[in-house]
Design a protein around this motif. Sequence first.
Motif, PDB file in Angstrom:
ATOM      1  N   GLN A  22     -26.224   4.071  12.565  1.00  0.00           N
ATOM      2  CA  GLN A  22     -26.441   5.142  13.532  1.00  0.00           C
ATOM      3  C   GLN A  22     -27.376   4.692  14.648  1.00  0.00           C
ATOM      4  OE1 GLN A  22     -27.689   7.975  10.534  1.00  0.00           O
ATOM      5  NE2 GLN A  22     -25.867   9.240  10.852  1.00  0.00           N
ATOM      6  N   ARG A  23     -28.398   3.930  14.292  1.00  0.00           N
ATOM      7  CA  ARG A  23     -29.289   3.399  15.321  1.00  0.00           C
ATOM      8  C   ARG A  23     -28.517   2.487  16.263  1.00  0.00           C
ATOM      9  NH1 ARG A  23     -35.119   0.138  14.990  1.00  0.00           N
ATOM     10  NH2 ARG A  23     -35.001  -0.569  17.158  1.00  0.00           N
ATOM     11  N   TRP A  24     -27.704   1.585  15.701  1.00  0.00           N
ATOM     12  CA  TRP A  24     -26.907   0.652  16.518  1.00  0.00           C
ATOM     13  C   TRP A  24     -26.030   1.405  17.505  1.00  0.00           C
ATOM     14  CZ3 TRP A  24     -21.522   0.145  16.573  1.00  0.00           C
ATOM     15  CH2 TRP A  24     -21.006  -0.988  17.213  1.00  0.00           C
ATOM     16  N   LEU A  25     -25.370   2.488  17.042  1.00  0.00           N
ATOM     17  CA  LEU A  25     -24.473   3.207  17.940  1.00  0.00           C
ATOM     18  C   LEU A  25     -25.251   3.970  19.011  1.00  0.00           C
ATOM     19  CD1 LEU A  25     -21.480   3.785  18.477  1.00  0.00           C
ATOM     20  CD2 LEU A  25     -21.764   5.915  17.212  1.00  0.00           C
ATOM     21  N   ALA A  26     -26.347   4.624  18.639  1.00  0.00           N
ATOM     22  CA  ALA A  26     -27.151   5.344  19.632  1.00  0.00           C
ATOM     23  C   ALA A  26     -27.674   4.398  20.699  1.00  0.00           C
ATOM     24  CB  ALA A  26     -28.307   6.066  18.945  1.00  0.00           C
ATOM     25  N   GLU A  27     -28.028   3.181  20.307  1.00  0.00           N
ATOM     26  CA  GLU A  27     -28.569   2.227  21.259  1.00  0.00           C
ATOM     27  C   GLU A  27     -27.483   1.523  22.069  1.00  0.00           C
ATOM     28  OE1 GLU A  27     -31.222  -0.134  18.850  1.00  0.00           O
ATOM     29  OE2 GLU A  27     -32.793   1.396  18.959  1.00  0.00           O
ATOM     30  N   SER A  28     -26.228   1.918  21.824  1.00  0.00           N
ATOM     31  CA  SER A  28     -25.136   1.392  22.649  1.00  0.00           C
ATOM     32  C   SER A  28     -25.236   1.855  24.097  1.00  0.00           C
ATOM     33  CB  SER A  28     -23.776   1.817  22.072  1.00  0.00           C
ATOM     34  OG  SER A  28     -23.526   1.196  20.833  1.00  0.00           O
ATOM     35  N   VAL A  29     -26.083   2.835  24.390  1.00  0.00           N
ATOM     36  CA  VAL A  29     -26.316   3.201  25.793  1.00  0.00           C
ATOM     37  C   VAL A  29     -26.864   2.011  26.569  1.00  0.00           C
ATOM     38  CG1 VAL A  29     -26.641   5.669  25.394  1.00  0.00           C
ATOM     39  CG2 VAL A  29     -28.605   4.118  25.211  1.00  0.00           C
ATOM     40  N   TRP A  30     -27.406   1.012  25.867  1.00  0.00           N
ATOM     41  CA  TRP A  30     -27.888  -0.200  26.519  1.00  0.00           C
ATOM     42  C   TRP A  30     -26.780  -1.237  26.710  1.00  0.00           C
ATOM     43  CZ3 TRP A  30     -32.498   0.107  22.697  1.00  0.00           C
ATOM     44  CH2 TRP A  30     -33.499   0.937  23.227  1.00  0.00           C
ATOM     45  N   PHE A  31     -25.629  -1.025  26.088  1.00  0.00           N
ATOM     46  CA  PHE A  31     -24.452  -1.880  26.311  1.00  0.00           C
ATOM     47  C   PHE A  31     -23.209  -0.985  26.265  1.00  0.00           C
ATOM     48  CE2 PHE A  31     -26.446  -2.238  22.181  1.00  0.00           C
ATOM     49  CZ  PHE A  31     -25.455  -2.052  21.235  1.00  0.00           C
ATOM     50  N   PRO A  32     -23.012  -0.184  27.325  1.00  0.00           N
ATOM     51  CA  PRO A  32     -22.094   0.962  27.269  1.00  0.00           C
ATOM     52  C   PRO A  32     -20.615   0.639  27.113  1.00  0.00           C
ATOM     53  CG  PRO A  32     -23.024   0.713  29.475  1.00  0.00           C
ATOM     54  CD  PRO A  32     -23.789  -0.203  28.576  1.00  0.00           C
ATOM     55  N   THR A  33     -20.169  -0.592  27.318  1.00  0.00           N
ATOM     56  CA  THR A  33     -18.756  -0.863  27.022  1.00  0.00           C
ATOM     57  C   THR A  33     -18.464  -0.641  25.549  1.00  0.00           C
ATOM     58  OG1 THR A  33     -19.235  -3.247  26.773  1.00  0.00           O
ATOM     59  CG2 THR A  33     -18.409  -2.500  28.931  1.00  0.00           C
ATOM     60  N   ASN A  34     -19.494  -0.652  24.717  1.00  0.00           N
ATOM     61  CA  ASN A  34     -19.313  -0.409  23.289  1.00  0.00           C
ATOM     62  C   ASN A  34     -18.953   1.048  22.989  1.00  0.00           C
ATOM     63  OD1 ASN A  34     -19.448  -1.452  20.537  1.00  0.00           O
ATOM     64  ND2 ASN A  34     -21.206  -0.113  20.286  1.00  0.00           N
ATOM     65  N   LEU A  35     -19.184   1.934  23.942  1.00  0.00           N
ATOM     66  CA  LEU A  35     -18.882   3.349  23.749  1.00  0.00           C
ATOM     67  C   LEU A  35     -17.495   3.732  24.253  1.00  0.00           C
ATOM     68  CD1 LEU A  35     -22.356   4.895  24.714  1.00  0.00           C
ATOM     69  CD2 LEU A  35     -21.394   4.612  22.422  1.00  0.00           C
ATOM     70  N   LEU A  36     -16.779   2.783  24.827  1.00  0.00           N
ATOM     71  CA  LEU A  36     -15.401   3.046  25.233  1.00  0.00           C
ATOM     72  C   LEU A  36     -14.537   3.291  23.993  1.00  0.00           C
ATOM     73  CD1 LEU A  36     -15.114   0.325  27.997  1.00  0.00           C
ATOM     74  CD2 LEU A  36     -14.872   2.796  28.380  1.00  0.00           C
ATOM     75  N   PRO A  37     -13.489   4.093  24.106  1.00  0.00           N
ATOM     76  CA  PRO A  37     -12.625   4.365  22.949  1.00  0.00           C
ATOM     77  C   PRO A  37     -12.093   3.081  22.321  1.00  0.00           C
ATOM     78  CG  PRO A  37     -12.068   5.804  24.772  1.00  0.00           C
ATOM     79  CD  PRO A  37     -13.041   4.799  25.311  1.00  0.00           C
TER      80      PRO A  37
END
Length: 272
Positions: free
Chosen positions: A153-168
């Motif tokens: 959960q921490r890894w995903l929340a911190e994806s705002v620092w590498f936002p291509t990781n939040l793409l579908p």
Amino acid sequence: MILLLIIIGVLLLVILLGKITMYLKFKNQVKLLYSNALNISDKTYSIGQLDGLPIPVQRYFKYVLKDGMPYISSVRLKHKGLFKTNLKSGFINITGEQYFSVQKPQFIWKGSTLIFTARDSFIADKGNLKVSLFNIFTVVDGKGSEISEGEMQRWLAESVWFPTNLLPSENVTWIAIDENLAKLSFRYKEISFDFIVTFNTVGEIVTMETQRFMTNKREPWLCKMENYKEINGVKIPFSAQVVWKLKAGDYTYAKFQVTEIKYNQNISKTIA
């Protein structure tokens, strides 16, 4: 007097050896993370990928990413800030160094204070939280499924620092709620959870909230993001706070400010 000087000298030597040992352990964990990582920086983002996504999610990606930019494969980040060790303690100064891989969910973070060093990690599909006093005495060594879920959960929340990781993707799904809210669902092997994500009118993610384990019970866990700036062609928040939303009230235990971030570096250039 001579005996006192000898004792002080031995203590300083032990502390120095502990610091060297901690550095070597951290360096080996970073190497393990990179050995498991997959390179996706040859893949590029297209604005056409946003078709069908919830309106605030589209607004976010249009704000933080540029059409045609490469995906982020790995991240090195440094921060400063304040940290609390428990509900009743005051804030203390902390500095942190963190490494992420993206295609394979992994990270390792080392937070250092005058008294203790903490290491959070999710590497090779296993989470771990370890705290050492003066880099010598291990006082916390958390493992198991609850820790692994929390670290993910921490890894995903911190994806705002590498936002291509939040793409579908096969792991990430966005579900509409309203014009400023969306649900972010994540699935990876046996781990699954959801975040409720709040966006402002500009397109920034301002909060992400989920249910995270706290002493064997899930409690609302909230990340606040602000102070967005552009770096390496990506807009990311440079300030973040982490909050437990408990029945007794909100408990903010971390306030971080990013001081350095680099993407897609070779392992030989990341840690000396």
